[in-house]
Design a protein around this motif. Structure first.
Motif, mmCIF file in Angstrom:
data_model
loop_
_atom_site.group_PDB
_atom_site.id
_atom_site.type_symbol
_atom_site.label_atom_id
_atom_site.label_comp_id
_atom_site.label_asym_id
_atom_site.label_seq_id
_atom_site.Cartn_x
_atom_site.Cartn_y
_atom_site.Cartn_z
ATOM 1 N N GLY A 235 -8.265 -3.737 -3.305
ATOM 2 C CA GLY A 235 -6.903 -4.102 -2.931
ATOM 3 C C GLY A 235 -5.997 -4.341 -4.117
ATOM 4 N N GLU A 236 -6.312 -3.703 -5.243
ATOM 5 C CA GLU A 236 -5.573 -3.973 -6.475
ATOM 6 C C GLU A 236 -4.499 -2.937 -6.781
ATOM 7 O OE1 GLU A 236 -9.313 -6.222 -8.754
ATOM 8 O OE2 GLU A 236 -8.676 -4.219 -9.402
ATOM 9 N N LEU A 237 -4.368 -1.892 -5.979
ATOM 10 C CA LEU A 237 -3.330 -0.894 -6.218
ATOM 11 C C LEU A 237 -2.113 -1.186 -5.352
ATOM 12 C CD1 LEU A 237 -5.058 2.608 -6.463
ATOM 13 C CD2 LEU A 237 -4.481 1.008 -8.285
ATOM 14 N N GLY B 193 -3.290 2.402 10.741
ATOM 15 C CA GLY B 193 -4.316 1.985 9.792
ATOM 16 C C GLY B 193 -5.298 0.998 10.365
ATOM 17 N N LEU B 194 -6.414 0.818 9.641
ATOM 18 C CA LEU B 194 -7.454 -0.098 10.122
ATOM 19 C C LEU B 194 -8.158 -0.826 8.979
ATOM 20 C CD1 LEU B 194 -9.886 1.896 9.232
ATOM 21 C CD2 LEU B 194 -9.819 2.674 11.575
ATOM 22 N N THR B 195 -7.490 -0.968 7.829
ATOM 23 C CA THR B 195 -8.160 -1.622 6.703
ATOM 24 C C THR B 195 -8.483 -3.081 7.001
ATOM 25 O OG1 THR B 195 -6.008 -2.091 5.686
ATOM 26 C CG2 THR B 195 -7.141 -0.104 4.972
ATOM 27 N N ALA B 196 -7.692 -3.725 7.861
ATOM 28 C CA ALA B 196 -7.991 -5.108 8.245
ATOM 29 C C ALA B 196 -9.063 -5.134 9.328
ATOM 30 C CB ALA B 196 -6.738 -5.826 8.722
ATOM 31 N N SER B 197 -8.897 -4.277 10.316
ATOM 32 C CA SER B 197 -9.876 -4.191 11.402
ATOM 33 C C SER B 197 -9.485 -3.053 12.336
ATOM 34 C CB SER B 197 -9.927 -5.496 12.197
ATOM 35 O OG SER B 197 -10.770 -5.366 13.320
ATOM 36 N N ALA B 198 -10.491 -2.479 12.981
ATOM 37 C CA ALA B 198 -10.233 -1.474 14.013
ATOM 38 C C ALA B 198 -10.053 -2.109 15.386
ATOM 39 C CB ALA B 198 -11.374 -0.459 14.056
ATOM 40 N N ASP B 199 -10.281 -3.415 15.474
ATOM 41 C CA ASP B 199 -10.165 -4.114 16.751
ATOM 42 C C ASP B 199 -8.733 -4.575 16.990
ATOM 43 O OD1 ASP B 199 -12.901 -3.859 17.184
ATOM 44 O OD2 ASP B 199 -13.341 -5.724 16.121
ATOM 45 N N GLN C 127 -11.987 4.955 -11.736
ATOM 46 C CA GLN C 127 -11.552 3.566 -11.926
ATOM 47 C C GLN C 127 -10.548 3.160 -10.857
ATOM 48 O OE1 GLN C 127 -9.505 2.970 -15.653
ATOM 49 N NE2 GLN C 127 -8.765 0.941 -15.060
ATOM 50 N N LYS C 128 -9.637 4.056 -10.514
ATOM 51 C CA LYS C 128 -8.621 3.743 -9.511
ATOM 52 C C LYS C 128 -9.227 3.641 -8.109
ATOM 53 C CE LYS C 128 -5.226 3.468 -12.369
ATOM 54 N NZ LYS C 128 -4.611 2.145 -12.633
ATOM 55 N N ILE C 129 -10.298 4.389 -7.866
ATOM 56 C CA ILE C 129 -11.002 4.260 -6.590
ATOM 57 C C ILE C 129 -11.568 2.855 -6.448
ATOM 58 C CG2 ILE C 129 -13.117 4.968 -5.398
ATOM 59 C CD1 ILE C 129 -12.441 7.847 -6.325
ATOM 60 N N ASP C 130 -12.173 2.348 -7.508
ATOM 61 C CA ASP C 130 -12.674 0.974 -7.478
ATOM 62 C C ASP C 130 -11.541 -0.016 -7.224
ATOM 63 O OD1 ASP C 130 -15.288 1.769 -7.981
ATOM 64 O OD2 ASP C 130 -15.067 1.592 -10.156
ATOM 65 N N ALA C 131 -10.395 0.247 -7.841
ATOM 66 C CA ALA C 131 -9.258 -0.670 -7.715
ATOM 67 C C ALA C 131 -8.698 -0.678 -6.295
ATOM 68 C CB ALA C 131 -8.161 -0.292 -8.713
ATOM 69 N N GLY D 45 0.809 -1.213 0.000
ATOM 70 C CA GLY D 45 0.000 0.000 0.000
ATOM 71 C C GLY D 45 0.840 1.260 0.000
ATOM 72 N N GLY D 46 0.151 2.394 -0.049
ATOM 73 C CA GLY D 46 0.853 3.670 -0.117
ATOM 74 C C GLY D 46 1.727 3.929 1.093
ATOM 75 N N VAL D 47 1.177 3.782 2.301
ATOM 76 C CA VAL D 47 1.966 4.009 3.514
ATOM 77 C C VAL D 47 3.059 2.955 3.643
ATOM 78 C CG1 VAL D 47 1.915 4.225 6.025
ATOM 79 C CG2 VAL D 47 -0.026 5.042 4.673
ATOM 80 N N GLY D 48 2.683 1.691 3.442
ATOM 81 C CA GLY D 48 3.642 0.604 3.615
ATOM 82 C C GLY D 48 4.819 0.677 2.673
ATOM 83 N N SER D 49 4.555 0.956 1.405
ATOM 84 C CA SER D 49 5.644 0.981 0.422
ATOM 85 C C SER D 49 6.622 2.114 0.699
ATOM 86 C CB SER D 49 5.079 1.095 -1.001
ATOM 87 O OG SER D 49 4.282 2.251 -1.153
ATOM 88 N N VAL D 50 6.104 3.284 1.077
ATOM 89 C CA VAL D 50 7.006 4.392 1.409
ATOM 90 C C VAL D 50 7.765 4.094 2.694
ATOM 91 C CG1 VAL D 50 7.192 6.857 1.892
ATOM 92 C CG2 VAL D 50 5.530 6.059 0.207
ATOM 93 N N ALA D 51 7.100 3.451 3.655
ATOM 94 C CA ALA D 51 7.781 3.090 4.899
ATOM 95 C C ALA D 51 8.939 2.135 4.636
ATOM 96 C CB ALA D 51 6.797 2.464 5.888
ATOM 97 N N VAL D 52 8.723 1.145 3.766
ATOM 98 C CA VAL D 52 9.808 0.219 3.401
ATOM 99 C C VAL D 52 10.988 1.000 2.848
ATOM 100 C CG1 VAL D 52 10.509 -1.610 1.803
ATOM 101 C CG2 VAL D 52 8.315 -1.776 2.997
ATOM 102 N N ALA D 53 10.713 1.910 1.914
ATOM 103 C CA ALA D 53 11.787 2.664 1.272
ATOM 104 C C ALA D 53 12.495 3.600 2.257
ATOM 105 C CB ALA D 53 11.218 3.460 0.093
#
Length: 329
Positions: free
Chosen positions: A319-321, A247-253, A311-315, A161-169
């Motif tokens: 989880g396709e971006l 983040g909470l895309t998996a869950s807020a719990d 289209q990118k919003i749908d993607a 994802g956006g946050v994760g990929s930049v964090a890796v770099a």
């Protein structure tokens, strides 16, 4: 009267939401001291939630999403900026209930804007955007907690994802050995290009998830998805380490015992980029434009037009971006 193009999300009588590119007027924009002609924006998960009517993000429609914007000052009523200044806007209410960066113009309070640092172009600032800024806050949180490269690996969840990929770099640039966790193992070459030392799958991370503690594997972690992934990261962090949460895309719990905290002294650091005060905001942008500037920004990025945003919003909802998607207005 100046008109411009914008993505407009509208709520229908049957409580569904539609979106499309339409022509707007400057008179449609809210009051504010700063008028900016937007050159670039970016697509974030929160934008997708706003564009589909999520009431936790946007409550007033019709609405233009876009929580990021970079552009040129047209006018400033309080002289905080002058005409022609290049500015970056991330966070606050932009794109939530204030018309955002998926329009060619925005009008906002001037104290939401940051003067673009000399080390970045407007385009590069939106490759970073809210996602990269959040990643930067996460890395800074680990560093300020005392996590150093010699202490061991750093785990990054949601690494495509956006946050994760930049964090890796960013972590790799700072000299850390980075373990990227992803559900998309086919992206191994992408992670290696960003500087990851190792790539693991979600299933590998979730092994033995019923256990209250795991082997001490990581000096720290940047979690971008929440839920059981955050729990596993906490349980696998070594004595005195720290885990950032944004983040909470998996869950807020969060289902985890107190054992990692009271037996290993693990710290959980909450990361918020929306209301980050201006002094640390400015310091971090300077770092992202200077000592932390990434040479791999283009490797992270796909550039699209305003017409492609829907289209990118749908993607992104599917989880396709991967990496960052920026919008050239």
């Amino acid at each position: 009267m100046t008109t411009f193009k914008a993505l407009l999300v509208e709520k229908q009588e049957d409580k569904t939401f539609t979106r499309g590119i339409t022509e707007r007027s400057l008179d449609d924009l809210p009051d504010g001291t700063l008028l900016v002609k937007v050159e670039f924006s970016s697509i974030n998960y929160k934008d997708a939630l706003s564009a589909t009517g999520n009431p936790g993000v946007s409550r007033h429609f019709p609405h233009t999403p876009g929580i990021d914007a970079a552009g040129t000052v047209v006018s400033c009523d309080n002289n905080s900026f002058k005409e022609g200044d290049e500015v970056i806007i991330t966070g606050y209410d932009l794109g939530m209930n204030t018309p955002g960066g998926f329009g060619e113009y925005i009008r906002i309070p001037s104290d939401w804007a940051v003067a673009k640092p000399d080390g970045l172009t407007l385009r590069e600032s939106m490759v970073i955007g809210t996602a990269g800024f959040t990643a930067g806050l996460s890395v800074l949180g680990l560093v300020e907690h005392g996590v150093t490269p010699d202490k061991g690996d750093i785990l990054v969840t949601g690494a495509t994802g956006g946050v994760g990929s930049v964090a890796v770099a960013l972590l790799a640039k700072a000299g850390f050995s980075v373990v990227a966790c992803t559900g998309k193992k086919e992206h191994d070459p992408f992670f290696k290009k960003l500087g990851a030392s190792k790539v693991i799958t979600r299933d590998e991370l979730l092994e033995s998830k019923a256990r209250p503690m795991l082997k001490e594997q990581y000096a720290g972690a940047v979690d971008t998805v929440g839920g059981e992934y955050l729990s596993q990261a906490i349980k696998a962090t070594q004595y005195g380490g720290a885990v950032t949460c944004c983040g909470l895309t998996a869950s807020a719990d969060l289902n985890v015992s107190v054992f990692p905290f009271i037996l290993r002294g693990v710290s959980l650091l909450g990361i918020d980029s929306v209301q980050c005060p201006m002094p640390p905001r400015l310091r971090l942008w300077d770092k992202l434009a200077g000592e932390w500037k990434l040479e791999c920004l283009d490797d992270l990025t796909e550039e699209v037009s305003l017409d492609d945003v829907s289209q990118k919003i749908d993607a992104i909802l599917k989880g396709e971006l991967s990496g960052r998607t920026i919008v050239k207005l």
